[in-house]
Design an enzyme around this catalytic site. Sequence first.
Site, short mmCIF file in Angstrom:
data_model
loop_
_atom_site.label_atom_id
_atom_site.label_comp_id
_atom_site.label_asym_id
_atom_site.label_seq_id
_atom_site.Cartn_x
_atom_site.Cartn_y
_atom_site.Cartn_z
N ASP A 1 0.82 -1.21 0.00
CA ASP A 1 0.00 0.00 0.00
C ASP A 1 0.86 1.26 0.00
O ASP A 1 0.39 2.34 0.38
CB ASP A 1 -0.91 0.02 1.24
CG ASP A 1 -2.36 -0.29 0.87
OD1 ASP A 1 -2.60 -0.68 -0.28
OD2 ASP A 1 -3.24 -0.15 1.74
N ASP B 1 3.20 -8.94 9.52
CA ASP B 1 3.50 -7.54 9.25
C ASP B 1 4.89 -7.42 8.62
O ASP B 1 5.68 -8.37 8.63
CB ASP B 1 3.44 -6.72 10.54
CG ASP B 1 2.00 -6.40 10.93
OD1 ASP B 1 1.10 -6.61 10.10
OD2 ASP B 1 1.78 -5.94 12.07
N ASP C 1 7.67 -6.11 9.40
CA ASP C 1 8.90 -6.28 10.17
C ASP C 1 9.00 -7.65 10.82
O ASP C 1 9.90 -7.88 11.63
CB ASP C 1 9.00 -5.20 11.24
CG ASP C 1 7.84 -5.25 12.23
OD1 ASP C 1 6.70 -5.40 11.77
OD2 ASP C 1 8.08 -5.14 13.44
N ASP D 1 -7.62 -6.25 13.66
CA ASP D 1 -7.28 -7.57 14.18
C ASP D 1 -8.15 -7.95 15.37
O ASP D 1 -8.66 -9.07 15.46
CB ASP D 1 -5.79 -7.61 14.56
CG ASP D 1 -5.35 -6.39 15.35
OD1 ASP D 1 -6.21 -5.56 15.72
OD2 ASP D 1 -4.14 -6.25 15.59
#
Length: 701
Positions: free
Chosen positions: A278, A337, A339, A431
């Site tokens: 994104d 995610d 990282d 989430d």
Amino acid sequence: MAPSLYWWAKENHRGTPVVVKMENPNNWSMVELESPSDEDFLYQNDGVPKGGRNKNAKQLTWVILLKAHKAAGCLTSIASAFLSLSSIVRRRIASGRVDSTDTSSSENPAVKSRFYTSIKVFLSLSLLLLCFEIAAYFKGWHFETPDLHLHRLYSLTSGFAARDAFGLLYSKWVLIRAEYLAPPLQFLANACILLFLIQSLDRLVLCLGCFWIKFWNIKPVPKQDLTDLESGDSGGYFPMVLVQIPMCNEKEVYQQSIAAVCNLDWPKGRMLIQILDDSSDPETQSLIKEEVHKWQQNDANIIYRHRVMRDGYKAGNLKSAMNCSYVKDYEFVAIFDADFQPNPDFLTKTVPHFKDNEEVGLVQARWSFVNKDENLLTRLQLINLAFHFEVEQQVNGHFIDFFGFNGTAGVWRIKALEDSGGWLERTTVEDMDIAVRAHLHGWKFVFLNDVECQCELPESYEAYRKQQHRWHSGPMQLFRLCLPAIIKSKISIWKKANMIFLFFLLRKLILPFYSFTLFCIILPMTMFIPEATLPSWVVCYVPVTMSFLSLLPAPKSFPFIVPYLLFENTMSVTKFNAMISGLFQLGSAYEWVVTKKSGRSSEGDLASLVEKPTRGGTHQRGGSEPNLEEVKLLMEKELAKEKTKKKHNRIYTKELALAFLLLTAAVRSLLSAQGIHFYFLLFQGISFLLVGLDLIGEQVE
């Protein structure tokens, strides 16, 4: 002299040897081997020194000089520390960067202004009252805690009126605070104390549950283990798995996450990796696209997706990816995610828990942190997150089959996502939203405490502050939206009560409310309205006990118990502000700010991937030694660039205002000799001061 006068004399002491080295008058040093004893000055009746020999006066002189030298060195170090602090403060103020001028902040400027104004009002009143109380103190009108009774106050203040105008004014002030101000303040304090005790009891119960799990060695066990991957997908449980990595302008960490998922131990034909980019930065887009192309050339089953309409933040990104036509061919979806770096055996340890257990909708792994020892801020975060995973998540997962999904390092059954309504864009905690809706539809969750996924902690206070704002405003948005659905759901009354009162109200609303109100507002106000009191056990003993419980999952962090306690109270300002904005649907509750990453975890992990040989057999991992070497070189160049960039720190006005409020209250507490309250206010004020000047964590760009 009579020996009876020297009752402190000791026996069997051989003197005070001191070694003095002097090469020239400007270069000398001393080593004290043993300090002088009082026996050295003890004489017998005949005037001869006890011990039979005289002491050298020069030795005593050198010892005294040595003590003076040490004291001077200590004073010098304290002075240099104060000078260093003052220079830092001057640099912060000269830079002119305050949180109110940060246009990218996740807080509404109007809300921030009102909140900051209210704190300034409290500070102004406290300064005025401090001057007032100091003047009264020097006039002898000082009431210590044992004298704070209404009949005593009436008798003491009645005599002031005849003296002068100040006496009349002070006597009226004492009566006003005793009759009108103290009762409501004491009522609010008692209410916060009750909430504090309830929350402490909840934490104690969680710790006992964790102890029970550890004592009996309870952990989820899959009904059927995987067979050897070398045998391919024949005879083993290798369902179709979709792996998703949503990211947005995170060029510091995209390489390591892509490399990690491409090296997962899973048959290539039964796994598809989606890179959901994104990013609004064209350069970042091209870099990620190029990285995906490199892995495609090395036979990795990976695709790149970029949305044209970038609505809904992460939830919109995941929702768009799940609408692809080929998703129907997959049974599970693993989410990481940008990282996060899963170990190669991540899927082989998580997916088997779905086998022959159709009620399981989610398997969640815990997080581990590559930079947990980077600075004080990351060490304090580790304490919180270790308790969250090992205690909260593990206990709730074992006893009620429910916990909040952490948004990453988890595997979902796609049927559970579809049955719960899929990803929704109505909050910034998508989430937690999907986890609540899945639980209301009867799906069970499994938490694996022994399966870790490596990630990165925010290293700057600014990044951590924005992350915490989103994490505490989102649950309040969700609570407003989900409350009717929770009440109408078909789950048991116990599970409804747990979700409403424990999951949302106690841990998401009450905790930041009483932390901020009790320790940052009520406690300093009781110094100026001493008729309302807070017991010492509320200020010291219970918080320390709760901090010890929080440190149990991270025993190496025990030296940081006091900084942790003070920092948690300091963060209550941000959490309280976020909770209010989410509860009342203020503008800042709907803003998403991506947590800034440093990419520190890239170097070692990528190097290990380079050195690891490619496995043979039917299942080939997407290894690419030449590409990883290039990645390593690129990352070294990027790190060199980062070091040359100019960095700055901000001044956080709310934290500074509260620092001065607490320090003012600490000065006032000295007048009434409230020892434990003084020390708490002093150190808490210093904690706010350090955070307000951004002296915790790394600098930011």
